[in-house]
Write an enzyme that holds these catalytic residues in place. Structure first.
Site, PDB file in Angstrom:
ATOM      1  N   GLY A  52       9.859 105.276  27.826  1.00  0.00           N
ATOM      2  CA  GLY A  52      10.153 105.542  26.415  1.00  0.00           C
ATOM      3  C   GLY A  52       9.124 104.849  25.542  1.00  0.00           C
ATOM      4  CB  CYS A  85      11.639 107.501  19.886  1.00  0.00           C
ATOM      5  SG  CYS A  85      10.662 107.930  18.460  1.00  0.00           S
ATOM      6  CB  CYS A  97      12.638 108.540  15.664  1.00  0.00           C
ATOM      7  SG  CYS A  97      12.793 107.124  16.748  1.00  0.00           S
ATOM      8  CB  ILE A  98      10.889 113.069  17.167  1.00  0.00           C
ATOM      9  CG1 ILE A  98       9.894 111.915  17.369  1.00  0.00           C
ATOM     10  CG2 ILE A  98      10.169 114.393  16.936  1.00  0.00           C
ATOM     11  CD1 ILE A  98       9.016 111.587  16.179  1.00  0.00           C
ATOM     12  CE  LYS A 120      16.062 109.553  11.840  1.00  0.00           C
ATOM     13  NZ  LYS A 120      16.657 108.277  12.185  1.00  0.00           N
ATOM     14  CE1 TYR A 125      19.044 104.911  13.305  1.00  0.00           C
ATOM     15  CE2 TYR A 125      19.852 102.758  13.927  1.00  0.00           C
ATOM     16  CZ  TYR A 125      19.034 103.841  14.166  1.00  0.00           C
ATOM     17  OH  TYR A 125      18.213 103.859  15.262  1.00  0.00           O
ATOM     18  CD  GLU A 147      19.395 108.000  10.391  1.00  0.00           C
ATOM     19  OE1 GLU A 147      18.589 107.324   9.753  1.00  0.00           O
ATOM     20  OE2 GLU A 147      19.249 108.265  11.598  1.00  0.00           O
ATOM     21  N   PRO A 161      39.982 106.939  16.032  1.00  0.00           N
ATOM     22  CG  PRO A 161      38.296 107.593  17.495  1.00  0.00           C
ATOM     23  CD  PRO A 161      38.606 106.609  16.416  1.00  0.00           C
ATOM     24  N   PRO A 180       9.031 101.439  16.600  1.00  0.00           N
ATOM     25  CG  PRO A 180       8.419 101.796  14.391  1.00  0.00           C
ATOM     26  CD  PRO A 180       9.586 101.894  15.312  1.00  0.00           C
ATOM     27  CB  ALA A 192      10.236  99.699  21.663  1.00  0.00           C
ATOM     28  CG  HIS A 249       4.576 107.129 -15.298  1.00  0.00           C
ATOM     29  ND1 HIS A 249       5.888 106.759 -15.087  1.00  0.00           N
ATOM     30  CD2 HIS A 249       4.592 108.052 -16.291  1.00  0.00           C
ATOM     31  CE1 HIS A 249       6.657 107.416 -15.935  1.00  0.00           C
ATOM     32  NE2 HIS A 249       5.898 108.207 -16.670  1.00  0.00           N
ATOM     33  CD  GLU A 304       6.554 104.601 -12.686  1.00  0.00           C
ATOM     34  OE1 GLU A 304       5.771 103.953 -13.400  1.00  0.00           O
ATOM     35  OE2 GLU A 304       6.882 105.785 -12.925  1.00  0.00           O
TER      36      GLU A 304
HETATM   37  P1  FAD Z   1      13.878 104.547  25.346  1.00  0.00           P
HETATM   38  O1  FAD Z   1      13.008 105.222  24.350  1.00  0.00           O
HETATM   39  O2  FAD Z   1      15.314 104.811  25.319  1.00  0.00           O
HETATM   40  O3  FAD Z   1      13.261 104.821  26.783  1.00  0.00           O
HETATM   41  C1  FAD Z   1      13.842 104.383  27.975  1.00  0.00           C
HETATM   42  C2  FAD Z   1      13.572 105.409  29.063  1.00  0.00           C
HETATM   43  O4  FAD Z   1      13.853 104.831  30.317  1.00  0.00           O
HETATM   44  C3  FAD Z   1      14.461 106.633  28.940  1.00  0.00           C
HETATM   45  O5  FAD Z   1      13.724 107.805  29.150  1.00  0.00           O
HETATM   46  C4  FAD Z   1      15.468 106.431  30.074  1.00  0.00           C
HETATM   47  O6  FAD Z   1      16.037 107.638  30.532  1.00  0.00           O
HETATM   48  C5  FAD Z   1      14.604 105.753  31.100  1.00  0.00           C
HETATM   49  N1  FAD Z   1      15.346 104.987  32.111  1.00  0.00           N
HETATM   50  C6  FAD Z   1      16.483 104.287  31.948  1.00  0.00           C
HETATM   51  N2  FAD Z   1      16.835 103.670  33.087  1.00  0.00           N
HETATM   52  C7  FAD Z   1      15.885 103.993  33.988  1.00  0.00           C
HETATM   53  C8  FAD Z   1      15.674 103.661  35.354  1.00  0.00           C
HETATM   54  N3  FAD Z   1      16.505 102.841  36.020  1.00  0.00           N
HETATM   55  N4  FAD Z   1      14.592 104.187  35.980  1.00  0.00           N
HETATM   56  C9  FAD Z   1      13.732 105.012  35.345  1.00  0.00           C
HETATM   57  N5  FAD Z   1      13.877 105.347  34.046  1.00  0.00           N
HETATM   58  C10 FAD Z   1      14.938 104.837  33.380  1.00  0.00           C
HETATM   59  N6  FAD Z   1      14.080 104.224  15.797  1.00  0.00           N
HETATM   60  C11 FAD Z   1      13.231 104.210  14.753  1.00  0.00           C
HETATM   61  O7  FAD Z   1      12.333 103.371  14.717  1.00  0.00           O
HETATM   62  N7  FAD Z   1      13.341 105.102  13.724  1.00  0.00           N
HETATM   63  C12 FAD Z   1      14.300 106.044  13.715  1.00  0.00           C
HETATM   64  O8  FAD Z   1      14.359 106.848  12.780  1.00  0.00           O
HETATM   65  C13 FAD Z   1      15.195 106.114  14.804  1.00  0.00           C
HETATM   66  N8  FAD Z   1      16.129 107.067  14.847  1.00  0.00           N
HETATM   67  C14 FAD Z   1      16.947 107.154  15.926  1.00  0.00           C
HETATM   68  C15 FAD Z   1      17.896 108.156  15.952  1.00  0.00           C
HETATM   69  C16 FAD Z   1      18.744 108.283  17.020  1.00  0.00           C
HETATM   70  C17 FAD Z   1      19.751 109.395  17.049  1.00  0.00           C
HETATM   71  C18 FAD Z   1      18.654 107.350  18.102  1.00  0.00           C
HETATM   72  C19 FAD Z   1      19.568 107.477  19.288  1.00  0.00           C
HETATM   73  C20 FAD Z   1      17.720 106.343  18.086  1.00  0.00           C
HETATM   74  C21 FAD Z   1      16.859 106.228  16.990  1.00  0.00           C
HETATM   75  N9  FAD Z   1      15.897 105.215  16.918  1.00  0.00           N
HETATM   76  C22 FAD Z   1      15.057 105.164  15.843  1.00  0.00           C
HETATM   77  C23 FAD Z   1      15.811 104.162  17.957  1.00  0.00           C
HETATM   78  C24 FAD Z   1      14.685 104.435  18.937  1.00  0.00           C
HETATM   79  O9  FAD Z   1      14.830 105.727  19.481  1.00  0.00           O
HETATM   80  C25 FAD Z   1      14.724 103.380  20.038  1.00  0.00           C
HETATM   81  O10 FAD Z   1      14.678 102.100  19.456  1.00  0.00           O
HETATM   82  C26 FAD Z   1      13.556 103.499  21.007  1.00  0.00           C
HETATM   83  O11 FAD Z   1      13.507 104.770  21.598  1.00  0.00           O
HETATM   84  C27 FAD Z   1      13.683 102.432  22.091  1.00  0.00           C
HETATM   85  O12 FAD Z   1      12.634 102.546  22.998  1.00  0.00           O
HETATM   86  P2  FAD Z   1      12.774 101.956  24.478  1.00  0.00           P
HETATM   87  O13 FAD Z   1      11.409 102.051  25.070  1.00  0.00           O
HETATM   88  O14 FAD Z   1      13.458 100.659  24.466  1.00  0.00           O
HETATM   89  O15 FAD Z   1      13.773 102.940  25.228  1.00  0.00           O
HETATM   90  P1  NA7 Z   2      25.926 100.774  15.636  1.00  0.00           P
HETATM   91  O1  NA7 Z   2      24.923 100.511  14.597  1.00  0.00           O
HETATM   92  O2  NA7 Z   2      26.266  99.695  16.612  1.00  0.00           O
HETATM   93  O3  NA7 Z   2      27.247 101.281  14.920  1.00  0.00           O
HETATM   94  C1  NA7 Z   2      28.376 101.655  15.636  1.00  0.00           C
HETATM   95  C2  NA7 Z   2      29.452 102.128  14.669  1.00  0.00           C
HETATM   96  O4  NA7 Z   2      30.562 102.605  15.411  1.00  0.00           O
HETATM   97  C3  NA7 Z   2      29.964 101.034  13.779  1.00  0.00           C
HETATM   98  O5  NA7 Z   2      30.333 101.610  12.553  1.00  0.00           O
HETATM   99  C4  NA7 Z   2      31.171 100.533  14.568  1.00  0.00           C
HETATM  100  O6  NA7 Z   2      32.134  99.944  13.762  1.00  0.00           O
HETATM  101  C5  NA7 Z   2      31.707 101.818  15.133  1.00  0.00           C
HETATM  102  N1  NA7 Z   2      32.471 101.653  16.353  1.00  0.00           N
HETATM  103  C6  NA7 Z   2      32.154 100.902  17.423  1.00  0.00           C
HETATM  104  N2  NA7 Z   2      33.080 101.050  18.394  1.00  0.00           N
HETATM  105  C7  NA7 Z   2      33.992 101.906  17.911  1.00  0.00           C
HETATM  106  C8  NA7 Z   2      35.182 102.446  18.452  1.00  0.00           C
HETATM  107  N3  NA7 Z   2      35.605 102.138  19.674  1.00  0.00           N
HETATM  108  N4  NA7 Z   2      35.892 103.307  17.688  1.00  0.00           N
HETATM  109  C9  NA7 Z   2      35.468 103.628  16.456  1.00  0.00           C
HETATM  110  N5  NA7 Z   2      34.347 103.147  15.884  1.00  0.00           N
HETATM  111  C10 NA7 Z   2      33.615 102.298  16.613  1.00  0.00           C
HETATM  112  O7  NA7 Z   2      25.560 102.031  16.550  1.00  0.00           O
HETATM  113  P2  NA7 Z   2      24.854 103.425  16.366  1.00  0.00           P
HETATM  114  O8  NA7 Z   2      25.544 104.394  17.263  1.00  0.00           O
HETATM  115  O9  NA7 Z   2      24.663 103.793  14.944  1.00  0.00           O
HETATM  116  O10 NA7 Z   2      23.503 103.113  17.085  1.00  0.00           O
HETATM  117  C11 NA7 Z   2      22.499 102.460  16.483  1.00  0.00           C
HETATM  118  C12 NA7 Z   2      21.933 101.513  17.472  1.00  0.00           C
HETATM  119  O11 NA7 Z   2      20.630 101.239  17.102  1.00  0.00           O
HETATM  120  C13 NA7 Z   2      22.703 100.224  17.449  1.00  0.00           C
HETATM  121  O12 NA7 Z   2      22.873  99.744  18.737  1.00  0.00           O
HETATM  122  C14 NA7 Z   2      21.901  99.294  16.567  1.00  0.00           C
HETATM  123  O13 NA7 Z   2      21.804  97.993  17.075  1.00  0.00           O
HETATM  124  C15 NA7 Z   2      20.540  99.953  16.510  1.00  0.00           C
HETATM  125  P3  NA7 Z   2      32.176  98.339  13.472  1.00  0.00           P
HETATM  126  O14 NA7 Z   2      31.184  98.089  12.373  1.00  0.00           O
HETATM  127  O15 NA7 Z   2      31.800  97.653  14.753  1.00  0.00           O
HETATM  128  O16 NA7 Z   2      33.590  98.107  13.071  1.00  0.00           O
END
Ligand code: FAD
Ligand code: NA7
Length: 488
Positions: free
Chosen positions: A15, A53, A58-59, A61, A196, A200, A249, A336, A338, A464, A469
């Protein structure tokens, strides 16, 4: 000790962080392999190389966010003189959108593969686990195993969405892993979770024309400035997103017609069950780091709260094993971050660099779709760290010029600067809600990291008419009690 290894570096996880680290390492003439393997989501969604990502983060999204903004732009354009045969008939075609998004992702997957080949990083499509500190096993697609002997190992496995332990969640729910390739219209959607990702997804679905509801267990955007989070929430509600505070839920059942019957309850009245039907239920309740498959015990790597902790050089408790990205304990989970940390590890290992990853003042943006960008400290953290008497908060509502003509709501365009009170007032946090907040905050993040003060900000001449600004026009302090709403 003269021991020789098959590889200088094996990276587990292809990743953002893993690929950046591997590509940097080969620049120093090292022999590098990257393992990447994606297990399907409970709904069966799979994807290619490149990690979260590119494929499910990110992409896609950002592209769906853009699709949603374009919908607003089509609406606005009529006031600017654009004419349509039948404005009411303008609607988004979900399958066309998914196709365009997926085509882009496929092209990025392809470019990533070619780039690895060109740079001579060996890519292995296999699930990695540790046999011991220097031997990583890749379970290949045909279930055969290949042992890779490595001097250094980098763990970059990222994370995956979590599902709650309630009846029907895994069977009938989806997550961000599925939404960007969903082969049917999402329709009326329930999003569970108010981090977030939840906001989003609900935001772009509403923008695309679908009814969206969010169940919020406690607060919106935990970890972010809570005043800004409230503004984001209010703006989403004004756009028609239903936000149910203090709810959880209880169960999901599938009805005969395919719709999902959701039971939920308010936290303070757990026995009063509310039911509603949805076409889609999306869980965004946080993510689990993918440590389980790694068999970390075989290498002695410690796990804290399901994550891996590292020292300032990104090294785990084991000497030759490093970790990067979302798998890390208490570090920002952003692409960024990572990438930067991954590159620094490679330079540290293979180019004698003593550079340290700086996790402070990382800018970020929530695309809701009204954007909220921020860098530095929230008002709460600044108050806690420096004391309320020692910080000055400057704030303002503002009205983007381009919102006037189509009479778009300007109620939620708001910004603030959190500064120290003494001397030239060093800025410790900047927060901006409004159009293109991400683009704006990126530049201001550089300024903040360079030691920006309110004195400098106030003497900077603005451009402006822009929304950025507004940062150069911040004059009203919260302490003054003056109304931060502009007169016109
Ligand atoms: P990843 O990108 O998750 O890569 C890990 C890879 O390792 C994956 O392909 C996984 O399948 C593979 N893997 C796992 N275990 C193993 C194994 N045992 N052997 C081989 N392969 C394995 N970040 C931003 O900066 N801006 C954003 O706008 C943003 N939007 C996001 C929106 C969403 C919906 C989500 C879910 C995330 C978003 N992020 C965003 C967060 C961002 O995607 C992550 O922070 C980033 O991808 C982390 O990179 P990584 O290298 O740690 O892991
Ligand atoms: P986040 O930022 O960890 O947010 C998770 C949200 O889901 C947060 O509002 C939590 O509420 C809620 N939550 C967590 N567990 C439950 C259960 N069991 N039932 C209902 N609602 C729950 O995660 P994201 O999915 O947005 O992922 C973003 C990741 O990227 C995250 O790990 C960040 O560190 C960065 P809470 O506030 O805990 O009451």
């Amino acid at each position: 000790n003269g021991e020789s290894f098959e590889y200088d570096l094996v990276v587990i996880g292809g990743g953002s962080g893993g690929l950046a680290c591997a590509k940097e390492a080969v620049q120093f003439g090292k022999k590098v392999a990257v393992l990447d393997f994606v297990k399907p989501s409970p709904q069966g969604t799979k994807w290619g190389l490149g990690g979260t990502c590119v494929n499910v983060g990110c992409i896609p999204k950002k592209l769906m966010h853009q699709a949603s903004l374009l919908g607003e732009a089509i609406h606005d354009s009529q006031a600017y003189g654009w004419e349509f045969e039948n404005p009411q008939s303008v609607k988004n075609n979900w399958s066309k959108l998914v196709e365009s998004v997926q085509n882009h992702i496929k092209s990025v997957n392809w470019v990533t593969r070619v780039d690895l080949r060109d740079k001579k990083v060996e890519y292995i499509n296999g699930l990695g686990y540790f046999k011991d500190v220097h031997n990583v096993v890749a379970i290949l697609k045909n279930k055969t195993e290949r042992v890779l002997n490595a001097k250094h190992v980098v763990i970059a496995v990222g994370g995956r969405p979590r599902f709650p332990d309630i009846p029907g969640a895994i069977e009938h729910g989806i997550s961000s892993d599925d939404i960007f390739s969903l082969d049917r219209e999402p329709g009326k959607t329930l999003v569970v979770g108010a981090g977030y990702i939840g906001l989003e997804c609900a935001g772009f679905l509403k923008g695309l024309g679908y009814d969206a509801t969010i169940l919020v267990r406690s607060i919106v955007l935990r970890g972010f400035d809570q005043q800004m989070a409230e503004v984001v929430k209010a703006s989403m509600e004004e756009k028609g997103v239903h936000i149910k505070m203090g709810t959880k839920p209880k169960s999901i059942e599938k009805l005969e017609d395919g719709r999902l019957l959701v039971k939920y309850a308010f936290n303070d009245k757990p026995d009063e069950v509310i039911t509603d039907t949805f076409n889609t239920v999306l869980f965004a309740i946080g993510r689990n780091a993918l440590v389980e498959d790694l068999q970390l015990k075989s290498a002695g790597v410690e796990v804290i709260d399901g994550k891996i902790d590292v020292d300032r050089n990104s090294k785990t408790n084991v000497d030759n094993i490093y970790a990067v990205g979302d798998v890390l304990y208490k570090k920002p989970e952003l692409t960024p971050v990572a990438i930067n940390a991954g590159r620094i590890i490679a330079r540290h290992l293979f180019n004698d660099s003593d550079e340290i990853m700086d996790y402070d003042d990382v800018a970020t943006t929530v695309f809701s779709p009204l954007e909220y960008g921020c860098v530095g400290l929230s008002e709460e953290v600044a108050t806690e760290r420096y004391g309320a008497d020692n910080i000055e908060v400057y704030h303002a509502y503002y009205k983007p010029t381009e919102f006037f003509v189509p009479q778009r709501s300007v109620r939620y365009c708001y910004l603030k600067a959190v500064a120290l009170r003494e001397g030239d007032q060093r800025v410790v946090g900047l927060h901006f809600i409004g159009p293109v907040a991400g683009e704006i905050i990126q530049g201001f993040a550089v300024a903040l990291k360079s030691g920006l003060t309110m004195k400098v900000l106030k003497t900077t001449v603005g451009i402006h008419p822009t929304v950025a600004e507004e940062f150069t026009r911040l004059l009203i302090t919260k302490r003054s009690g003056l109304d931060p709403t502009p007169a016109t």
